[in-house]
Design an enzyme around this catalytic site. Structure first.
Site, short mmCIF file in Angstrom:
data_model
loop_
_atom_site.label_atom_id
_atom_site.label_comp_id
_atom_site.label_asym_id
_atom_site.label_seq_id
_atom_site.Cartn_x
_atom_site.Cartn_y
_atom_site.Cartn_z
N SER A 7 0.85 -1.20 0.00
CA SER A 7 0.00 0.00 0.00
C SER A 7 0.88 1.24 0.00
CB SER A 7 -0.89 0.01 1.24
OG SER A 7 -1.35 1.32 1.46
N HIS A 32 -1.43 -1.53 -4.14
CA HIS A 32 -2.65 -1.11 -3.45
C HIS A 32 -2.63 0.41 -3.27
CE1 HIS A 32 -6.12 -1.90 -0.82
NE2 HIS A 32 -5.63 -0.97 -0.02
N ASP A 34 -4.60 3.63 -1.80
CA ASP A 34 -5.63 4.04 -0.84
C ASP A 34 -6.08 5.48 -1.06
OD1 ASP A 34 -5.94 1.77 0.96
OD2 ASP A 34 -3.87 2.13 1.54
N MET A 36 -8.61 8.40 0.20
CA MET A 36 -9.44 8.78 1.36
C MET A 36 -10.00 10.19 1.17
SD MET A 36 -6.93 7.55 4.36
CE MET A 36 -6.28 5.89 4.44
N HIS A 65 -8.37 1.33 -3.70
CA HIS A 65 -9.25 1.15 -2.54
C HIS A 65 -9.87 2.50 -2.21
CE1 HIS A 65 -9.41 0.04 2.05
NE2 HIS A 65 -10.61 0.20 1.52
N MET A 67 -11.88 4.79 -0.12
CA MET A 67 -12.50 5.04 1.18
C MET A 67 -13.17 6.40 1.07
SD MET A 67 -9.41 3.52 3.47
CE MET A 67 -8.28 3.60 2.10
N MET A 136 -11.41 -5.59 5.88
CA MET A 136 -10.57 -4.66 6.64
C MET A 136 -10.17 -5.29 7.97
SD MET A 136 -9.98 -1.93 4.86
CE MET A 136 -9.03 -1.16 6.17
N GLY A 141 -8.66 4.28 7.39
CA GLY A 141 -8.31 5.69 7.59
C GLY A 141 -6.83 5.95 7.80
N GLY A 143 -2.69 4.09 8.16
CA GLY A 143 -1.78 2.95 8.17
C GLY A 143 -1.21 2.77 9.56
N ASP A 174 -6.71 -6.30 4.44
CA ASP A 174 -6.03 -5.00 4.48
C ASP A 174 -6.05 -4.40 5.88
OD1 ASP A 174 -5.02 -2.48 3.90
OD2 ASP A 174 -6.80 -1.80 2.81
N GLY A 176 -2.96 -3.74 9.26
CA GLY A 176 -2.27 -4.39 10.38
C GLY A 176 -1.51 -5.65 10.02
C1 DX5 Z 1 -6.09 1.71 5.90
C2 DX5 Z 1 -5.69 1.42 4.47
C3 DX5 Z 1 -4.61 0.42 4.39
C4 DX5 Z 1 -3.30 0.86 5.00
C5 DX5 Z 1 -2.60 -0.35 5.50
O1 DX5 Z 1 -7.22 2.48 5.93
O2 DX5 Z 1 -6.77 0.93 3.74
O3 DX5 Z 1 -4.40 -0.02 3.06
O4 DX5 Z 1 -2.48 1.54 4.11
O5 DX5 Z 1 -1.52 0.05 6.27
P1 DX5 Z 1 -0.80 -0.94 7.28
O6 DX5 Z 1 -0.32 -2.12 6.49
O7 DX5 Z 1 0.32 -0.11 7.82
O8 DX5 Z 1 -1.82 -1.31 8.31
ZN ZN Z 2 -6.36 -0.06 1.75
#
Ligand code: DX5
Ligand code: ZN
Length: 219
Positions: A7, A32, A34, A36, A65, A67, A136, A141, A143, A174, A176
């Site tokens: 990501s 990936h 993201d 937002m 992705h 959001m 998820m 929101g 990382g 996706d 953690g």
């Molecule tokens: C969170 C994102 C994830 C995020 C994952 O809202 O959708 O894709 O970037 O980050 P890590 O791998 O650090 O949890």
């Molecule tokens: Zn994501």
């Protein structure tokens, strides 16, 4: 075999091109991305101009992705910017069926995502119309959060539903993901594991190598 999807939310944007090149050289096929909007999730990341720009120098598959609230409004623009697959959140759509109908108008893979608090049963009416489900592992929101263990049960359930009904959607996980929990995530049925921090913190090449090794051992 399952795949790793880095990501770029955790990338160093000053060196984005260089880091994407490293990912490609490491053999990764899926990126990936993201997006937002500051409404569906508290934070704001980036949008079409960034995707359009990195598209010109990156051959990976762009797994976008979204959001964002009411994503149906922007499907066309994200496809034009270079998305190969688009994931929308069921919680963000006032009409999930209509959003899928909009996605069907474009040459793009369709995916639905569920937040940690959302039951996978809401996906049932749509599972034969989509290419992927994104589970998820954290509240969307940001990382760098810690995986919520209960979310792994959803992967297991979706894998079971897929086998029982002969569906062919992929399961993406996706949030953690770390070297320590990746094996369990894969063994529960994940096809595509997203990792931001675990890929970009430290040495990218070494991180990818280590994570790939876990995936190979788990598959
Ligand atoms: C969170 C994102 C994830 C995020 C994952 O809202 O959708 O894709 O970037 O980050 P890590 O791998 O650090 O949890
Ligand atoms: Zn994501």
């Amino acid at each position: 075999m399952s795949e790793l999807a880095p990501s770029i939310l955790s990338a160093d944007f000053m060196r984005l091109g260089e880091q994407l090149h490293t990912l490609e050289e490491s053999g990764l096929k899926v990126l990936h991305v993201d997006v937002m909007d500051g409404v569906f999730v508290p934070s704001i990341s980036f949008g079409m101009p960034v995707i359009k720009s990195i598209r010109t120098g990156c051959q990976m598959m762009f797994d976008v992705h979204l959001m964002i609230k009411e994503p149906a409004r922007y499907i066309k623009e994200f496809v034009e910017a270079g998305a190969d697959s688009i994931t929308v959140h069921v919680e963000a759509c006032s009409d999930i069926g209509e959003t899928i109908t909009v996605m069907k108008q474009y040459p793009v893979k369709r995916a639905l995502s569920v937040n940690p608090g959302t039951d996978v049963n809401v996906l049932m009416p749509y599972l034969d119309q989509i290419d992927m489900v994104l589970v998820m592992g954290v509240e969307p929101g940001f990382g760098g959060q810690k995986l919520i263990p209960e979310t792994l049960e959803k992967v297991k359930k979706l894998d079971q539903i897929r086998r029982e009904n002969g569906y062919d959607y992929l399961i993406e996980f996706d949030g953690g993901v770390t070297r320590d929990n990746l094996c369990e995530i894969i063994q529960n049925g994940t096809d595509l594991a997203v990792a931001g921090t675990a890929v970009f913190r430290g040495n990218i090449r070494e991180n990818v190598w280590d994570l790939q090794e876990v995936i190979a051992g788990a598959s």
